[in-house]
Design a protein around this motif. Sequence first.
Motif, mmCIF file in Angstrom:
data_model
loop_
_atom_site.group_PDB
_atom_site.id
_atom_site.type_symbol
_atom_site.label_atom_id
_atom_site.label_comp_id
_atom_site.label_asym_id
_atom_site.label_seq_id
_atom_site.Cartn_x
_atom_site.Cartn_y
_atom_site.Cartn_z
ATOM 1 N N VAL A 152 0.881 -1.168 0.000
ATOM 2 C CA VAL A 152 0.000 0.000 0.000
ATOM 3 C C VAL A 152 0.914 1.212 0.000
ATOM 4 C CG1 VAL A 152 -1.789 1.284 1.242
ATOM 5 C CG2 VAL A 152 -1.798 -1.227 1.283
ATOM 6 N N TRP A 153 0.644 2.163 -0.898
ATOM 7 C CA TRP A 153 1.511 3.332 -0.982
ATOM 8 C C TRP A 153 0.696 4.588 -1.230
ATOM 9 C CZ3 TRP A 153 2.366 6.275 -5.492
ATOM 10 C CH2 TRP A 153 1.811 5.750 -6.664
ATOM 11 N N LEU A 154 1.353 5.717 -1.023
ATOM 12 C CA LEU A 154 0.738 7.027 -1.227
ATOM 13 C C LEU A 154 1.850 8.049 -1.341
ATOM 14 C CD1 LEU A 154 1.114 8.566 1.729
ATOM 15 C CD2 LEU A 154 -0.708 7.007 2.347
ATOM 16 N N HIS A 155 1.463 9.261 -1.646
ATOM 17 C CA HIS A 155 2.443 10.347 -1.592
ATOM 18 C C HIS A 155 1.793 11.584 -0.992
ATOM 19 C CE1 HIS A 155 0.552 11.535 -5.435
ATOM 20 N NE2 HIS A 155 0.963 12.748 -5.132
ATOM 21 N N THR A 156 2.631 12.430 -0.435
ATOM 22 C CA THR A 156 2.203 13.707 0.120
ATOM 23 C C THR A 156 3.315 14.704 -0.160
ATOM 24 O OG1 THR A 156 1.285 14.809 2.076
ATOM 25 C CG2 THR A 156 3.158 13.335 2.449
ATOM 26 N N CYS A 157 3.022 15.974 0.033
ATOM 27 C CA CYS A 157 4.049 16.981 -0.226
ATOM 28 C C CYS A 157 3.901 18.144 0.747
ATOM 29 C CB CYS A 157 3.991 17.463 -1.676
ATOM 30 S SG CYS A 157 2.582 18.524 -2.059
ATOM 31 N N THR A 158 4.829 19.059 0.665
ATOM 32 C CA THR A 158 4.825 20.204 1.570
ATOM 33 C C THR A 158 3.637 21.130 1.348
ATOM 34 O OG1 THR A 158 6.393 21.285 0.059
ATOM 35 C CG2 THR A 158 7.310 20.248 2.026
ATOM 36 N N LEU A 159 2.907 20.960 0.265
ATOM 37 C CA LEU A 159 1.713 21.778 0.027
ATOM 38 C C LEU A 159 0.475 21.189 0.693
ATOM 39 C CD1 LEU A 159 2.192 22.734 -3.739
ATOM 40 C CD2 LEU A 159 2.735 24.104 -1.709
ATOM 41 N N ASP A 160 0.563 19.937 1.164
ATOM 42 C CA ASP A 160 -0.577 19.308 1.841
ATOM 43 C C ASP A 160 -0.686 19.826 3.267
ATOM 44 O OD1 ASP A 160 -1.562 17.813 -0.273
ATOM 45 O OD2 ASP A 160 -0.392 16.043 0.213
ATOM 46 N N GLY A 161 -1.682 19.336 3.991
ATOM 47 C CA GLY A 161 -1.907 19.750 5.364
ATOM 48 C C GLY A 161 -0.664 19.549 6.222
ATOM 49 N N PRO A 162 -0.467 20.400 7.213
ATOM 50 C CA PRO A 162 0.766 20.365 8.002
ATOM 51 C C PRO A 162 0.944 19.088 8.832
ATOM 52 C CG PRO A 162 -0.815 21.903 8.962
ATOM 53 C CD PRO A 162 -1.379 21.462 7.642
ATOM 54 N N HIS A 163 -0.116 18.314 9.043
ATOM 55 C CA HIS A 163 -0.006 17.098 9.853
ATOM 56 C C HIS A 163 -0.051 15.827 9.014
ATOM 57 C CE1 HIS A 163 -0.382 19.697 13.276
ATOM 58 N NE2 HIS A 163 -1.509 20.185 12.777
ATOM 59 N N ALA A 164 -0.123 15.971 7.685
ATOM 60 C CA ALA A 164 -0.284 14.806 6.808
ATOM 61 C C ALA A 164 0.876 13.817 6.960
ATOM 62 C CB ALA A 164 -0.436 15.245 5.354
ATOM 63 N N LEU A 165 2.092 14.268 6.794
ATOM 64 C CA LEU A 165 3.237 13.363 6.844
ATOM 65 C C LEU A 165 3.332 12.666 8.198
ATOM 66 C CD1 LEU A 165 5.723 12.190 5.429
ATOM 67 C CD2 LEU A 165 7.012 14.192 6.212
ATOM 68 N N ALA A 166 3.136 13.400 9.270
ATOM 69 C CA ALA A 166 3.201 12.797 10.614
ATOM 70 C C ALA A 166 2.109 11.739 10.792
ATOM 71 C CB ALA A 166 3.076 13.882 11.676
ATOM 72 N N ASN A 167 0.919 11.982 10.273
ATOM 73 C CA ASN A 167 -0.161 11.004 10.376
ATOM 74 C C ASN A 167 0.203 9.733 9.614
ATOM 75 O OD1 ASN A 167 -2.682 9.854 10.992
ATOM 76 N ND2 ASN A 167 -3.718 10.913 9.340
ATOM 77 N N TYR A 168 0.729 9.870 8.403
ATOM 78 C CA TYR A 168 1.108 8.692 7.623
ATOM 79 C C TYR A 168 2.168 7.878 8.363
ATOM 80 C CZ TYR A 168 -1.398 11.039 3.837
ATOM 81 O OH TYR A 168 -2.349 11.647 3.078
ATOM 82 N N ARG A 169 3.168 8.567 8.881
ATOM 83 C CA ARG A 169 4.233 7.858 9.615
ATOM 84 C C ARG A 169 3.679 7.189 10.880
ATOM 85 N NH1 ARG A 169 9.173 12.177 8.747
ATOM 86 N NH2 ARG A 169 10.099 11.071 6.998
ATOM 87 N N ALA A 170 2.796 7.873 11.586
ATOM 88 C CA ALA A 170 2.226 7.310 12.813
ATOM 89 C C ALA A 170 1.397 6.052 12.533
ATOM 90 C CB ALA A 170 1.367 8.357 13.529
ATOM 91 N N ARG A 171 0.855 5.924 11.334
ATOM 92 C CA ARG A 171 0.075 4.737 10.971
ATOM 93 C C ARG A 171 0.962 3.628 10.412
ATOM 94 N NH1 ARG A 171 -2.289 7.785 13.256
ATOM 95 N NH2 ARG A 171 -1.597 6.287 14.787
ATOM 96 N N GLY A 172 2.281 3.830 10.395
ATOM 97 C CA GLY A 172 3.203 2.781 9.982
ATOM 98 C C GLY A 172 3.724 2.890 8.564
ATOM 99 N N PHE A 173 3.414 3.968 7.873
ATOM 100 C CA PHE A 173 3.976 4.157 6.533
ATOM 101 C C PHE A 173 5.433 4.610 6.658
ATOM 102 C CE2 PHE A 173 -0.487 4.302 5.419
ATOM 103 C CZ PHE A 173 -0.516 3.709 4.167
ATOM 104 N N ARG A 174 6.264 4.106 5.756
ATOM 105 C CA ARG A 174 7.683 4.470 5.714
ATOM 106 C C ARG A 174 7.980 5.215 4.413
ATOM 107 N NH1 ARG A 174 7.070 -0.611 6.909
ATOM 108 N NH2 ARG A 174 7.611 -1.289 4.803
#
Length: 189
Positions: free
Chosen positions: A141-163
């Motif tokens: 399962v994969w996805l992408h995010t960027c610095t233009l997305d919400g400020p908590h997006a990357l942290a949420n993905y990492r907290a759910r186990g995404f690397r």
Amino acid sequence: MDVTTWYLEQTSPGDLVAAKPPRLEIEVVRAEIPNPEFSRFLYTAVGGDWHWTDRLAWSYGRWTALLERPGFETWVAWHRGTPAGFAELEAHPEGEVEITSFGLLPWAIGQGLGGHLLHTGTARAWDLASRWPGLPGTRRVWLHTCTLDGPHALANYRARGFRVYQEKLNEPGDRPEGPTPGPWPGARG
């Protein structure tokens, strides 16, 4: 401003980390009937403040074609009959599932719903083949995010186990000024 894009993945259902229970009562339900109007609403309502514009010019037919693809699903979080957010899943060859869109409507941000919705959407990505005979089992399962997305997006993905498996610095980009492209510009205030 430079724009960094992060590509994240999970390679096993065991990678998925549960979230705290949401503070509000939430039900996450699959939108089983392809509905371009509703999907476009979710896309603009969630993505408007983050300037999601890729799909704004799409025709009704293009939306319909996406939604009717085997292995494409939209999961919607509801609170008291009101949509709070959504996760879109798209099956790719060889057992890969992409979370193509994910986010909360402006009113739902900060309510403790994002982790729960992401956990539920990712769990549905892992068992997607059980609902689509003929598709291979999910192996990634994969996805992408960027610095233009919400400020908590990357942290949420990492907290759910995404690397993060790839980080890419794109050409400089600007967050457009002025009204957002959502259905109600500036709804978040």
